[in-house]
Design a protein around this motif. Structure first.
Motif, short mmCIF file in Angstrom:
data_model
loop_
_atom_site.label_atom_id
_atom_site.label_comp_id
_atom_site.label_asym_id
_atom_site.label_seq_id
_atom_site.Cartn_x
_atom_site.Cartn_y
_atom_site.Cartn_z
N PHE A 1 0.68 -1.22 0.05
CA PHE A 1 0.08 -0.03 -0.01
C PHE A 1 0.95 1.44 0.06
O PHE A 1 0.44 2.32 -0.29
CB PHE A 1 -1.13 -0.10 1.31
CG PHE A 1 -0.16 -0.04 2.42
CD1 PHE A 1 0.22 1.09 3.44
CD2 PHE A 1 -0.09 -1.12 3.20
CE1 PHE A 1 0.76 1.12 4.34
CE2 PHE A 1 0.61 -1.43 4.37
CZ PHE A 1 0.91 0.04 5.17
N TYR A 2 2.24 1.17 0.29
CA TYR A 2 3.26 2.32 0.50
C TYR A 2 4.36 1.93 -0.07
O TYR A 2 4.94 1.15 0.55
CB TYR A 2 2.99 3.12 1.58
CG TYR A 2 3.87 4.37 1.77
CD1 TYR A 2 3.31 5.42 1.20
CD2 TYR A 2 4.79 4.27 2.78
CE1 TYR A 2 4.37 6.34 1.27
CE2 TYR A 2 5.92 5.38 2.86
CZ TYR A 2 5.44 6.47 1.88
OH TYR A 2 6.31 7.73 2.30
N VAL A 3 5.01 2.69 -0.58
CA VAL A 3 6.56 2.72 -1.11
C VAL A 3 7.12 4.06 -1.08
O VAL A 3 6.49 5.04 -1.39
CB VAL A 3 6.68 2.01 -2.57
CG1 VAL A 3 5.95 2.74 -3.59
CG2 VAL A 3 8.08 1.69 -2.95
N GLY B 1 3.69 -7.51 5.84
CA GLY B 1 5.17 -7.03 6.35
C GLY B 1 5.93 -6.03 5.48
O GLY B 1 5.11 -5.33 4.71
N GLY B 2 7.12 -5.89 5.53
CA GLY B 2 7.59 -4.75 4.95
C GLY B 2 8.95 -5.04 4.24
O GLY B 2 9.41 -5.96 5.02
N LEU B 3 9.64 -4.37 3.44
CA LEU B 3 10.88 -4.73 2.80
C LEU B 3 11.66 -3.46 3.17
O LEU B 3 10.97 -2.31 2.66
CB LEU B 3 10.91 -5.02 1.51
CG LEU B 3 10.38 -6.48 1.14
CD1 LEU B 3 10.00 -6.78 -0.44
CD2 LEU B 3 11.25 -7.63 1.77
N ILE B 4 12.81 -3.30 3.69
CA ILE B 4 13.44 -2.21 3.96
C ILE B 4 14.93 -2.15 3.27
O ILE B 4 15.75 -3.22 3.82
CB ILE B 4 13.55 -1.77 5.50
CG1 ILE B 4 12.26 -1.78 6.25
CG2 ILE B 4 14.22 -0.50 5.72
CD1 ILE B 4 11.21 -0.76 5.64
N PHE B 5 15.29 -1.43 2.47
CA PHE B 5 16.85 -1.47 1.92
C PHE B 5 17.48 -0.27 2.09
O PHE B 5 16.97 0.82 1.42
CB PHE B 5 16.71 -1.73 0.49
CG PHE B 5 16.02 -3.14 0.04
CD1 PHE B 5 17.03 -4.20 -0.10
CD2 PHE B 5 14.68 -3.41 -0.06
CE1 PHE B 5 16.44 -5.62 -0.46
CE2 PHE B 5 14.16 -4.54 -0.27
CZ PHE B 5 15.20 -5.69 -0.74
N ASN B 6 18.51 -0.33 2.99
CA ASN B 6 19.12 0.97 3.11
C ASN B 6 20.68 0.63 2.45
O ASN B 6 21.46 -0.29 2.77
CB ASN B 6 19.63 0.97 4.60
CG ASN B 6 19.75 2.59 4.97
OD1 ASN B 6 20.25 3.12 4.23
ND2 ASN B 6 19.53 2.78 6.15
N GLU B 7 21.10 1.26 1.45
CA GLU B 7 22.11 0.97 0.66
C GLU B 7 22.16 -0.30 -0.02
O GLU B 7 21.09 -0.56 -0.67
CB GLU B 7 23.32 1.33 1.63
CG GLU B 7 23.54 2.80 1.81
CD GLU B 7 23.99 3.82 1.04
OE1 GLU B 7 24.38 3.28 -0.08
OE2 GLU B 7 23.77 5.03 1.03
N GLU B 8 23.06 -1.19 0.36
CA GLU B 8 23.08 -2.54 -0.25
C GLU B 8 22.65 -3.42 0.84
O GLU B 8 22.67 -4.70 0.51
CB GLU B 8 24.25 -2.92 -0.50
CG GLU B 8 24.93 -1.90 -1.69
CD GLU B 8 24.02 -1.96 -2.89
OE1 GLU B 8 23.71 -3.00 -3.61
OE2 GLU B 8 23.58 -0.81 -3.16
N GLU C 1 11.79 1.67 0.78
CA GLU C 1 11.17 1.04 1.78
C GLU C 1 9.72 0.38 0.83
O GLU C 1 9.07 1.33 0.34
CB GLU C 1 10.43 1.98 2.71
CG GLU C 1 11.82 2.40 3.58
CD GLU C 1 11.37 3.33 4.85
OE1 GLU C 1 10.18 3.19 5.12
OE2 GLU C 1 12.31 4.11 5.28
N ILE C 2 9.37 -0.60 1.34
CA ILE C 2 8.05 -1.09 0.96
C ILE C 2 7.24 -1.74 1.95
O ILE C 2 7.80 -2.35 2.73
CB ILE C 2 8.16 -2.16 -0.37
CG1 ILE C 2 9.15 -1.77 -1.51
CG2 ILE C 2 6.95 -2.87 -0.70
CD1 ILE C 2 9.71 -2.79 -2.38
#
Length: 332
Positions: free
Chosen positions: A153-155, A256-263, A250-251
């Motif tokens: 629902f949000y990215v 749940g969520g997916l969080i990517f910070n740099e690599e 961020e997804i």
């Protein structure tokens, strides 16, 4: 796309490279060890710099991209120069019978980009618009783990690059780089590739500029409403008035969520945070180049079509209209 059955049958593909910057260097490095291809000639704006560059990669140096397009011994042209020159070089190269690989954006507006795609089909030539962000570890990890978070629902995707002092080069020039989300089209393209059709865009930007030709900073923020009901936000900023670098994706989904910070990435669910394996960003230009050669020589499919880049450019155009007017724009 052109008819892949009419592919290159020569033992070695002769290449002309236009540009001497970072992307051009990575292109040249990917071409040099590949026996299927030969870098014949390099062109750019500064002949002395072109000569130094060409010598390093054992190629001929010229100061005119038009000469590359006119040469009969060139089969494939790589365009790795400033954004404002992409469309006119693509048009000249295809018209003169060359296959073309160009860094994004293909053009500054959708009409020109659409005409170039049609021209490539008319001449039965490859037109590949590079979008190596789709090959990167973060994007591939998102695709792999996206089903784990349920309905998204949000990215949010932020890329902020402080530079003090800001360089006085084409990427800080309105005319040469273009509107921020057109010049940096990959920021939008990540989202359209993952989440599809965009209905509306609301965008604002600000520039800090004390010189006529170059700005010192820019900050651009866009909010996207997708046909799926997803809401998206993009922040793109660079220059002297920004203080903390950031590259974060961020997804947020219902499970749940997916969080990517740099690599580095994590999958977040109730009561757990699971580290994710994310491949390195290195070697993406080489991978893109190899896929282009496989396509030309053996008809292997490419990972992105120019029509997909054209659609993202349409979204970026709507963002520009929104920023210019202060209104929310429908993506037509």
């Amino acid at each position: 796309m052109y008819n892949s059955s009419v592919s290159v049958t020569k033992a070695v593909i002769n290449v002309g490279l236009i540009g001497t910057g970072y992307a051009a260097k990575l292109r040249a490095e990917s071409l040099l060890p590949d026996s299927r291809v030969r870098l014949v000639v390099v062109a750019g704006h500064d002949l002395e710099r072109v000569q130094t560059f060409a010598k390093e990669y054992e190629a001929e140096a010229i100061n005119s991209w038009q000469q590359i397009c006119d040469r009969d011994d060139i089969d494939l042209v790589f365009i790795s120069t400033m954004n404002s020159e992409h469309s006119k070089i693509v048009r000249a190269a295809i018209t003169s019978g060359k296959h073309v690989v160009v860094e994004y954006p293909l053009a500054f507006d959708t009409q020109e980009a659409g005409e170039l795609i049609a021209l490539a089909k008319q001449h039965n030539k490859l037109l590949h618009v590079e979008h190596i962000e789709l090959l990167g570890g973060v994007h591939q990890a998102i695709k792999q783990y996206l089903p784990e978070v349920g309905q998204v629902f949000y990215v949010r995707y932020n890329t902020i690059k402080p530079q003090l002092p800001a360089p006085r080069k084409w990427s800080y020039n309105h005319n040469f780089f273009g509107f921020p989300l057109i010049g940096a089209l990959s920021r939008l393209h990540r989202l359209t590739d993952l989440f599809g059709e965009v209905l509306t865009v609301n965008c604002h930007h600000r520039f800090w500029q004390v010189e006529d030709n170059y700005y010192q900073s820019c900050f651009c923020i866009a909010q996207l409403s997708f046909a799926s009901g997803l809401l998206g936000q993009i922040i793109y900023g660079k220059g002297e008035t920004l203080w903390q670098p950031e590259r974060k994706f961020e997804i947020h989904g219902e499970k749940g969520g997916l969080i990517f910070n740099e690599e580095k990435g994590i999958l977040v669910r109730a009561g757990e945070k699971i580290p994710l394996d994310v491949a390195s960003r290195s070697g993406l230009f080489a991978k893109d180049t190899s896929m282009v050669l496989e396509h030309l020589l053996n008809g292997m499919p490419l990972y992105v079509q120019p029509e997909a880049s054209l659609y993202t450019l349409k979204v970026a155009e709507a963002a520009k209209r929104s920023a210019d007017t202060g209104l929310t724009m429908i993506v037509d």
